[in-house]
Enzyme design. Sequence first.
Site, PDB file in Angstrom:
ATOM      1  N   ASP A   1       0.871  -1.184   0.000  1.00  0.00           N
ATOM      2  CA  ASP A   1       0.000   0.000   0.000  1.00  0.00           C
ATOM      3  C   ASP A   1       0.906   1.232   0.000  1.00  0.00           C
ATOM      4  O   ASP A   1       2.052   1.135  -0.424  1.00  0.00           O
ATOM      5  CB  ASP A   1      -0.982  -0.033   1.182  1.00  0.00           C
ATOM      6  CG  ASP A   1      -2.271   0.735   0.867  1.00  0.00           C
ATOM      7  OD1 ASP A   1      -2.176   1.873   0.378  1.00  0.00           O
ATOM      8  OD2 ASP A   1      -3.371   0.214   1.112  1.00  0.00           O
TER       9      ASP A   1
ATOM     10  N   HIS B   1       1.919   1.409  -3.300  1.00  0.00           N
ATOM     11  CA  HIS B   1       1.068   2.356  -4.010  1.00  0.00           C
ATOM     12  C   HIS B   1       1.675   3.757  -4.109  1.00  0.00           C
ATOM     13  O   HIS B   1       0.961   4.725  -4.324  1.00  0.00           O
ATOM     14  CB  HIS B   1      -0.304   2.444  -3.332  1.00  0.00           C
ATOM     15  CG  HIS B   1      -1.077   1.171  -3.378  1.00  0.00           C
ATOM     16  ND1 HIS B   1      -2.290   1.008  -2.736  1.00  0.00           N
ATOM     17  CD2 HIS B   1      -0.827  -0.008  -3.995  1.00  0.00           C
ATOM     18  CE1 HIS B   1      -2.737  -0.224  -2.952  1.00  0.00           C
ATOM     19  NE2 HIS B   1      -1.863  -0.854  -3.705  1.00  0.00           N
TER      20      HIS B   1
ATOM     21  N   ARG C   1       1.414  10.655  -5.609  1.00  0.00           N
ATOM     22  CA  ARG C   1      -0.045  10.690  -5.516  1.00  0.00           C
ATOM     23  C   ARG C   1      -0.570  11.692  -4.490  1.00  0.00           C
ATOM     24  O   ARG C   1      -0.014  11.838  -3.403  1.00  0.00           O
ATOM     25  CB  ARG C   1      -0.528   9.296  -5.108  1.00  0.00           C
ATOM     26  CG  ARG C   1      -2.018   9.149  -5.130  1.00  0.00           C
ATOM     27  CD  ARG C   1      -2.388   7.737  -4.736  1.00  0.00           C
ATOM     28  NE  ARG C   1      -3.696   7.376  -5.254  1.00  0.00           N
ATOM     29  CZ  ARG C   1      -4.345   6.251  -4.947  1.00  0.00           C
ATOM     30  NH1 ARG C   1      -3.799   5.374  -4.138  1.00  0.00           N
ATOM     31  NH2 ARG C   1      -5.523   5.994  -5.456  1.00  0.00           N
TER      32      ARG C   1
ATOM     33  N   LYS D   1      -4.508  12.399  -2.953  1.00  0.00           N
ATOM     34  CA  LYS D   1      -5.935  12.059  -3.004  1.00  0.00           C
ATOM     35  C   LYS D   1      -6.691  12.975  -2.049  1.00  0.00           C
ATOM     36  O   LYS D   1      -6.353  13.070  -0.875  1.00  0.00           O
ATOM     37  CB  LYS D   1      -6.220  10.626  -2.525  1.00  0.00           C
ATOM     38  CG  LYS D   1      -5.203   9.592  -2.796  1.00  0.00           C
ATOM     39  CD  LYS D   1      -5.550   8.272  -2.107  1.00  0.00           C
ATOM     40  CE  LYS D   1      -4.418   7.774  -1.237  1.00  0.00           C
ATOM     41  NZ  LYS D   1      -4.546   6.426  -0.697  1.00  0.00           N
TER      42      LYS D   1
END
Length: 361
Positions: free
Chosen positions: A204, A226, A257, A259
């Site tokens: 993750d 991730h 990333r 989010k």
Amino acid sequence: MKHFVVLLSATLTTIAAFKATSQNLTAVSCTISKYNADDILSAQNECDEIIIESINVPAGVTLDLTHLKTGSKLVFKGTIQWEYEEWTGPLMRIKGTNVEVIGSDGHVLDGRGHLWWDGQGGNGGKTKPKFLYASVVNSMIHKLNIKNTPVQAFSVNGCKDSIIQYITIDDKDGDSKGGHNTDAFNVNSSDNVTIKHCTIHNQDDCMAMNSGYNTFFTDNYCSGGHGISIGSVGNGAEVKGVKVTNCQVVDSDIGVRIKTRSGETGSVSDVLYENIELKNIHKYGIDIQGDYGPNDGKPTDGVPITDFTLKNIYGTVDTGGANIYVVVANAADWHWSDIKITGGEKKVNCTGIPPGTGVSC
Ligand SMILES: *[C@@H]1O[C@H](CO)[C@@H](O)[C@H](O)[C@H]1NC(C)=O
Ligand SMILES: *[C@@H]1O[C@H](CO)[C@@H](O)[C@H](O)[C@H]1NC(C)=O
Ligand SMILES: *[C@@H]1O[C@H](CO)[C@@H](O)[C@H](O)[C@H]1NC(C)=O
Ligand SMILES: *[C@@H]1O[C@H](CO)[C@@H](O)[C@H](O)[C@H]1NC(C)=O
């Protein structure tokens, strides 16, 4: 120079200590070599150095190191492992001011995650304990070898002015045995924490900053997971000041990333990612999404991403993935330069990139 003396205490049966050459009887070193909650508590109250050596922590119990004396040192030696039970954990808590936490050569903190792994992580199946919550101020946590965490590994929780470095998080066995949601570092409610020189293999986020200020994530190697992440941010949370520099992300779903959650509020600002190498990224090299949650595809303006710099982000994405994917609303003040990501051929929707950012996808 520190001086050590034997501490004689009826409750501390497992103490081994050094005696100093001089007559200065101020600092005390204690060794815990068998799990006993009372011994572990009194050692924290009484000892300047605590060595935890080769213990088995019973099922359903947190190894509670939240009473460390200010200025003390905590050392892990040998194999520390935890017995199996379905519960939420954490398996270990560390709290202190001005403390040094260190693992000695060859030690391992073995979460024995394979006993819990069922491919469902935190989303179902067995209830899995989180591994470590650390809340330290003005402290150093270093050279820990963490292995096979049942689910999330290292929660940086309310930390301030501290350095976390040379940590290995090795959840590689989870690739074939059902490891899931094994986030390496979750950063929450912290300020001025540096995480550097870490080596991570998980399933993750390598790092996820969820709230707080001034996280420095530097010289880290992330594989299997991730990517290096902010968020998901919502529910009023503020993330301000994140500098991710000189990192490698390999064999991972995503590289860089952010989010933020659709329909919620909060903010993400003052973010820099610089000198990030991506290798064999499966889904997105850069993934900036304001539509996280059940409203997939519909970003809302409640969590603006502002003052966001990407500099020298380079490397490869698999053909089935996309180099850059952006779906945001209400973003401003982005500065992207030297973005050299190649390989991804997937067609994606790019919406909300502020004009003048210097990139398209
Ligand atoms: C003993 O050590 C402490 C802490 O290192 C120091 O503050 C103190 O002055 C020392 N006392 C003597 C008598 O050396
Ligand atoms: C965030 O950190 C605080 C401690 O400062 C803690 O009480 C809280 O539970 C944490 N929240 C999460 C989601 O981990
Ligand atoms: C941030 O923490 C480091 C120690 O990790 C300290 O040296 C530095 O002074 C802190 N910075 C601020 C602005 O407090
Ligand atoms: C692209 O995003 C916009 C805004 O969210 C949406 O209206 C549109 O349907 C999307 N198009 C595709 C092809 O997904």
